[in-house]
Every structure is written in structure tokens, then in C-alpha cells.
Design an enzyme around this catalytic site. Sequence first.
Site, short mmCIF file in Angstrom:
data_model
loop_
_atom_site.label_atom_id
_atom_site.label_comp_id
_atom_site.label_asym_id
_atom_site.label_seq_id
_atom_site.Cartn_x
_atom_site.Cartn_y
_atom_site.Cartn_z
N CYS A 92 41.72 35.63 48.68
CA CYS A 92 40.14 36.22 48.72
C CYS A 92 40.03 36.98 50.16
O CYS A 92 40.01 36.28 51.00
CB CYS A 92 39.25 35.40 48.35
SG CYS A 92 37.57 36.00 48.38
N ASN A 116 50.12 42.00 41.11
CA ASN A 116 48.65 42.48 40.98
C ASN A 116 48.46 43.78 41.84
O ASN A 116 49.03 43.92 43.06
CB ASN A 116 48.16 41.26 41.08
CG ASN A 116 46.46 41.67 41.21
OD1 ASN A 116 45.67 41.34 41.99
ND2 ASN A 116 46.02 42.23 40.03
#
Length: 344
Positions: free
Chosen positions: A103, A207
Site C-alpha cells: 500500500c 496485478n
Amino acid sequence: MNIWDNLPKPFLILAPMEGVTDIMFRQVIAKAGRPDLFFTEFTNVSSYASEKGRWNALERLRIAPTDSPIIAQIWGKNPEHFSETTNALESLRFSGVDLNFGCPDKHVNKAGGGVAMVKTPELAIECLKNAKKSTNLPVSIKTRLGWSDPSEFRTWLPTILNEHPAALTVHLRTKKEMSKVPAHYELIPEIITLRNSISPKTKLIINGDIKDRAHALELNTQYPEVDGFMIGRGVFQNPYCFTDHVATREELMDLLRLHLDLYEKYADESLRSIATNGEHLASAARNDGPARNDDEKTHSHIFPYEPLKHFFKIYVNNFPGAKDLRAKLMETHSVAEARAIIKG
Ligand SMILES: Cc1cc2nc3c(=O)[nH]c(=O)nc-3n(C[C@H](O)[C@H](O)[C@H](O)COP(=O)(O)O)c2cc1C
């Protein structure tokens, strides 16, 4: 049973997205066409470990029957709190635990979590080891290429792979790149080689910028050794992105109706839970959103209506008249008003 050994190849995952992939949205996606695996939004291990934060953490970790199989994603920087949280997750019907080392949010990074772990690899490994020894669930990692330079993956990914996580999801960008540059697909072959040489049993998931199932299958043809593909923002363009189906207007409106129904159901349940569990829980609940009348005032304190409106553009999109209808829905202040506009 290890979930990672029981998925099709390639498998598709709905990416964890804070404020998006909650218990309501996951059920909407399950209705449209489910991925092979869900992840929860991330939950902070130190919240779970504190008396004050636990209720909120458990709310975030609620799952519905249609979510299964689902992985709980957690973040933090305190190794003891990783142990405590992973240990508890085992009794909550999850199929695995994922540690967020990717993150880029500045608050998360300031607290030493998310992609800041790239800068403290020893701490990252201690958290991973603690998580692994505290649960029988498979433990996986989701991360980025590095902090500032994509080439950092050449030392960062081996650091993680040496601990043999059950799965490794690589968002093909650095923290510095945020989502501003195209995902570095050109690095996939080198990442496959690292996985194959260091930890061949670790499932590799790619991803970044994957639009839908057809796109994932195209990448699979190019890189057949990748085990799975994770789709995040693609679901905003097309909630049916895990299928080959082209949605009709009526199907999209049905998804919107389902989301409104689920919002009301969970708002009611939350209110009841607070009523039975005491006032101190109410202070832990979210507290924004406009109040209209007494009933809605109580609802909007626990379950604000405004964030729900962010979802409308997912459903009211790609059909004639969608723009006008969306504009009207964005003016609403309650589910009742939204229902009056869509008549149902
Ligand atoms: C609104 C939003 C919230 C996100 N929250 C999380 C999160 O809680 N945990 C996580 O690992 N990644 C989170 N991400 C990152 C996504 O999981 C994914 O890695 C990123 O969006 C890139 O994939 P995409 O190009 O398919 O969207 C978030 C992304 C978005 C857009």
C-alpha cells in the site's frame, strides 16, 4: 486443504480495495460473475490487537457465504500484532491470510506499513514469520516492485521468496510510480525466473491494469507460468469483468438494486449490534454523512450514505441515458430517494 492448491489455472482474483471491496460489493460481484478468489479490504493488525479497535476490525472482516473462498488481508508493522491477528483469523472461516506490503498511502507508510516494508526488510520477514507460525492457514504476500526504482524487485522479491509464502502477488509498479505509469509487464519473465529458482511452490499472481477475464487470458497465453491474475479497477468499468458476458441495462440496474438492498440490510444489522453491545461500540463506528430525519440520522451515523454513491457510476454506465440518470442519483440523500428515481 490449502486453497492455493485448489484453484484453476490461471485463476482470477478480485483485488483488495479499501472502501470498495466490502461485504456488500463482494456480494454484488458474486451475483454478476464471481472471481475464483476474493480478498477482504485490508485490516490493521494493531486495531485488531487493541480493545478499542477490535470491533471495527471485526466489522471489516465480516464475510458472507457467497464470499467463500476468501483471503483476509492485513497490514501493520508490529510482529506481535501480526501473530495475534492471524491466530484469530483461523476461526473466522477464511481460506488464507495475506500480508499487505504494497500500500502506498502516506498514512499507512508513515506508520511503517504497506510498501514501507520494502525499506525494512528484516521487519517484514519477522512479521511474515510471526504470521506463519500463528496459524495453519496459508500465508501470502501482496507487494509492489519496490519503493522508487522498478529494479528494486531484484532484491526485494527474493527476500520474500526465501520465506516461501503460499502465494505472491506483484503489483507491477513502485510506490513512487503509484498508478501513473503502465504496469511493467516486461518484467514478468524475470519475476517468473526468480519464483521458479527460489520458491517454485509459491503461486505467482500478477496485478496491474488488467481489464477483464479476456485480458487475463491473453496475458496467460503470453506468460503461461503465471498462476493467477488479479483485477482491481477493471471492476469499476465492468462489474461483469470476471465473465465474458456483456451486461444489459436491466442487469446493471439489478446490481444497483442489490447493492441498495445490501446497504439497508447491513445498516440495520450494525444498528442492532450496537444496541446490544453497548454505547462504547457506537463511538468506534463511522460517523459522517448528512442526517435527514431521526431514522436516517441514526443510520447515517453508522453507515453513511455518501460513500455508497461512489458505486453508482459502476452500474449506471455504458447505456443510453446513463449520464443523466447518474446525475440524478448523485443528488440523492437516501436509499429511498435513489429507489424513487430508479423505481424499485
Ligand atoms: C480504491 C482502492 C483501494 C485499494 N485498497 C487496497 C487494499 O486495501 N489492499 C491492497 O493490497 N491493495 C489495495 N489497492 C490496490 C489494488 O489492490 C491493486 O493493487 C491496484 O489497484 C492495481 O491493480 P489494478 O490496476 O487492477 O487496479 C487499492 C486500490 C484502489 C484503487
